[in-house]
Design a protein around this motif. Sequence first.
Motif, PDB file in Angstrom:
ATOM      1  N   GLY A  43      10.782 115.223  63.434  1.00 12.09           N
ATOM      2  CA  GLY A  43      12.044 115.735  63.969  1.00 12.09           C
ATOM      3  C   GLY A  43      12.047 115.499  65.465  1.00 12.09           C
ATOM      4  O   GLY A  43      12.154 116.430  66.267  1.00 12.09           O
ATOM      5  N   THR A  44      11.907 114.218  65.843  1.00  8.83           N
ATOM      6  CA  THR A  44      11.732 113.800  67.238  1.00  8.83           C
ATOM      7  C   THR A  44      12.783 112.763  67.604  1.00  8.83           C
ATOM      8  O   THR A  44      13.388 112.146  66.729  1.00  8.83           O
ATOM      9  CB  THR A  44      10.339 113.181  67.426  1.00  8.83           C
ATOM     10  OG1 THR A  44      10.188 112.088  66.492  1.00  8.83           O
ATOM     11  CG2 THR A  44       9.236 114.200  67.160  1.00  8.83           C
ATOM     12  N   ILE A  45      12.945 112.527  68.921  1.00 11.15           N
ATOM     13  CA  ILE A  45      13.930 111.536  69.353  1.00 11.15           C
ATOM     14  C   ILE A  45      13.176 110.392  70.049  1.00 11.15           C
ATOM     15  O   ILE A  45      12.434 109.678  69.376  1.00 11.15           O
ATOM     16  CB  ILE A  45      15.031 112.194  70.216  1.00 11.15           C
ATOM     17  CG1 ILE A  45      15.604 113.415  69.440  1.00 11.15           C
ATOM     18  CG2 ILE A  45      16.158 111.204  70.497  1.00 11.15           C
ATOM     19  CD1 ILE A  45      16.705 114.170  70.136  1.00 11.15           C
ATOM     20  N   ILE A  46      13.292 110.219  71.358  1.00  7.44           N
ATOM     21  CA  ILE A  46      12.643 109.054  71.993  1.00  7.44           C
ATOM     22  C   ILE A  46      11.226 109.394  72.444  1.00  7.44           C
ATOM     23  O   ILE A  46      10.246 109.026  71.801  1.00  7.44           O
ATOM     24  CB  ILE A  46      13.450 108.535  73.205  1.00  7.44           C
ATOM     25  CG1 ILE A  46      14.914 108.328  72.855  1.00  7.44           C
ATOM     26  CG2 ILE A  46      12.855 107.202  73.694  1.00  7.44           C
ATOM     27  CD1 ILE A  46      15.805 108.003  74.052  1.00  7.44           C
ATOM     28  N   ARG A  47      11.109 110.125  73.558  1.00  6.06           N
ATOM     29  CA  ARG A  47       9.774 110.304  74.136  1.00  6.06           C
ATOM     30  C   ARG A  47       8.878 111.177  73.264  1.00  6.06           C
ATOM     31  O   ARG A  47       7.658 111.041  73.315  1.00  6.06           O
ATOM     32  CB  ARG A  47       9.881 110.860  75.556  1.00  6.06           C
ATOM     33  CG  ARG A  47      10.487 112.239  75.699  1.00  6.06           C
ATOM     34  CD  ARG A  47      10.678 112.577  77.168  1.00  6.06           C
ATOM     35  NE  ARG A  47      11.235 113.906  77.364  1.00  6.06           N
ATOM     36  CZ  ARG A  47      11.735 114.311  78.520  1.00  6.06           C
ATOM     37  NH1 ARG A  47      11.750 113.513  79.557  1.00  6.06           N
ATOM     38  NH2 ARG A  47      12.213 115.538  78.638  1.00  6.06           N
ATOM     39  N   GLU A  48       9.506 112.052  72.425  1.00  2.71           N
ATOM     40  CA  GLU A  48       8.676 112.879  71.543  1.00  2.71           C
ATOM     41  C   GLU A  48       8.080 112.035  70.415  1.00  2.71           C
ATOM     42  O   GLU A  48       6.954 112.271  69.988  1.00  2.71           O
ATOM     43  CB  GLU A  48       9.505 114.014  70.937  1.00  2.71           C
ATOM     44  CG  GLU A  48      10.298 114.812  71.954  1.00  2.71           C
ATOM     45  CD  GLU A  48      11.654 114.194  72.245  1.00  2.71           C
ATOM     46  OE1 GLU A  48      12.264 114.581  73.255  1.00  2.71           O
ATOM     47  OE2 GLU A  48      12.091 113.321  71.484  1.00  2.71           O
ATOM     48  N   THR A  49       8.840 111.043  69.959  1.00  4.34           N
ATOM     49  CA  THR A  49       8.327 110.120  68.943  1.00  4.34           C
ATOM     50  C   THR A  49       7.171 109.318  69.526  1.00  4.34           C
ATOM     51  O   THR A  49       6.093 109.213  68.929  1.00  4.34           O
ATOM     52  CB  THR A  49       9.448 109.153  68.477  1.00  4.34           C
ATOM     53  OG1 THR A  49      10.543 109.922  67.973  1.00  4.34           O
ATOM     54  CG2 THR A  49       8.942 108.221  67.389  1.00  4.34           C
ATOM     55  N   ILE A  50       7.407 108.762  70.718  1.00  3.31           N
ATOM     56  CA  ILE A  50       6.375 107.955  71.385  1.00  3.31           C
ATOM     57  C   ILE A  50       5.155 108.812  71.707  1.00  3.31           C
ATOM     58  O   ILE A  50       4.007 108.404  71.480  1.00  3.31           O
ATOM     59  CB  ILE A  50       6.951 107.341  72.681  1.00  3.31           C
ATOM     60  CG1 ILE A  50       8.067 106.344  72.338  1.00  3.31           C
ATOM     61  CG2 ILE A  50       5.860 106.657  73.493  1.00  3.31           C
ATOM     62  CD1 ILE A  50       8.930 105.944  73.526  1.00  3.31           C
ATOM     63  N   GLY A  51       5.401 110.023  72.223  1.00  7.31           N
ATOM     64  CA  GLY A  51       4.299 110.904  72.595  1.00  7.31           C
ATOM     65  C   GLY A  51       3.452 111.323  71.408  1.00  7.31           C
ATOM     66  O   GLY A  51       2.217 111.326  71.469  1.00  7.31           O
ATOM     67  N   THR A  52       4.118 111.644  70.300  1.00  2.95           N
ATOM     68  CA  THR A  52       3.398 112.079  69.097  1.00  2.95           C
ATOM     69  C   THR A  52       2.576 110.938  68.503  1.00  2.95           C
ATOM     70  O   THR A  52       1.383 111.086  68.220  1.00  2.95           O
ATOM     71  CB  THR A  52       4.389 112.614  68.040  1.00  2.95           C
ATOM     72  OG1 THR A  52       5.069 113.753  68.577  1.00  2.95           O
ATOM     73  CG2 THR A  52       3.665 113.017  66.766  1.00  2.95           C
ATOM     74  N   ILE A  53       3.223 109.785  68.301  1.00  2.00           N
ATOM     75  CA  ILE A  53       2.514 108.655  67.683  1.00  2.00           C
ATOM     76  C   ILE A  53       1.439 108.123  68.616  1.00  2.00           C
ATOM     77  O   ILE A  53       0.320 107.818  68.184  1.00  2.00           O
ATOM     78  CB  ILE A  53       3.514 107.534  67.293  1.00  2.00           C
ATOM     79  CG1 ILE A  53       4.486 108.045  66.223  1.00  2.00           C
ATOM     80  CG2 ILE A  53       2.767 106.303  66.786  1.00  2.00           C
ATOM     81  CD1 ILE A  53       5.581 107.060  65.846  1.00  2.00           C
ATOM     82  N   GLY A  54       1.751 108.043  69.906  1.00  2.00           N
ATOM     83  CA  GLY A  54       0.754 107.571  70.879  1.00  2.00           C
ATOM     84  C   GLY A  54      -0.483 108.453  70.897  1.00  2.00           C
ATOM     85  O   GLY A  54      -1.621 107.953  70.893  1.00  2.00           O
TER      86      GLY A  54
END
Length: 389
Positions: free
Chosen positions: A231-242
């Motif tokens: 349930g993420t958008i831009i930087r939260e998606t990148i931050g979580t996967i990274g």
Amino acid sequence: MKTRYLAAAAALGLAASAGASAQASQGVTKDSITLGSIQDLSGPLAGFGKQVRMGMLLRVDEANEQGGVNGRKLELKVEDSGYDPKRAVLAAQKLVNQDKIFMMVGHIGTAQNLAAMPVQFSKNVINFFPVTAAREMYEPFHKLKYSFAATYYDQIRLEAPKLIKEKNAQKVCTIYQDDEFGLEVMRGGEAALKAMGREYTEKTTFKRGATDFSSQVAKMKSAGCDFVILGTIIRETIGTIGEARKTGFNPTFLGSSAAYTDLIHKLGGKAMDGLYAAMTVQHPYLDESSQPIRFWATKYKTKFNEDPTVFSVYGYSAIDAFIKAAQKAGPNLSTDSFIKAMDTMVLEPDIFGSPKMTFGPQKRLGNDLSRLSQLQDGRWHVVSDYAKN
């Protein structure tokens, strides 16, 4: 004396009637139609907001070059919310009360739309094709709501089961933004798992604007999650996967259409490969195999000196749909005539792969279907057909 009184009363009646009509048709003159939009131009979704705005401007300019809509030129006024619901209210007040817009088109953000809609509705201003897939954009029913996007809830509810089975995932978890948007994604996953006789193994949240996801990732890793609904958008998606990749945690990641953007791989790099996201319209790559998409993308690039994105398409398509309905409403454009036109509206599939959309007197969501794309070598590839209910 009595005759003069009746004449004066009739004149007052006509004036009142004209005033009521003017209010219903706020933003429409003999020569122009004023539209409004609220975008995030300075906050965490500024990348999206800028793209939506440019897509809208492209279609507005095209229409005006062709003489406008039934002889009226379009004027688009855009305000910045910074992705803050309080600022969205102020922006809506300015657009509705000062700029006297006829309609709000393509407003971005779930919480922001929910905050702004009461301001609009008090002045009979339609909320048209907001750039959010929350159910509240068409539920509960309101005659002034029109939504185009398959909901976050349905995207995940319909797409997750197939992918969970395909990956033979045993422990499904979720990380989601602690607001209306994130809750919709989480609940969609909850419904999907319930239909499979299962539950989330782990749930974890973050506040809007968060930049550190190490504790959430550690929590999911220690729970042994092998499938994560985002349930993420831009930087939260990148931050979580990274963060996950750094710690050797490599589950299957599934996001909603909010994570379907070229910014994920542009900003996140190779680590983002493998991410799945629900989507409808295709990302418009300049070297796309489809000639109509290539032509459109080149036109956009020439105008703005930037590559278009799927959010550019959302903006363009929202204005395009408005134009079709306004043309159908005819020269006497008003809120009522626009609604009457939309009540029998059918929008056929477009060059970007959008499914057919239909509306009606009690139907305010045009489409409830989505499909899956996956990031492969830094590029989105469509990997499924539209899911059926």
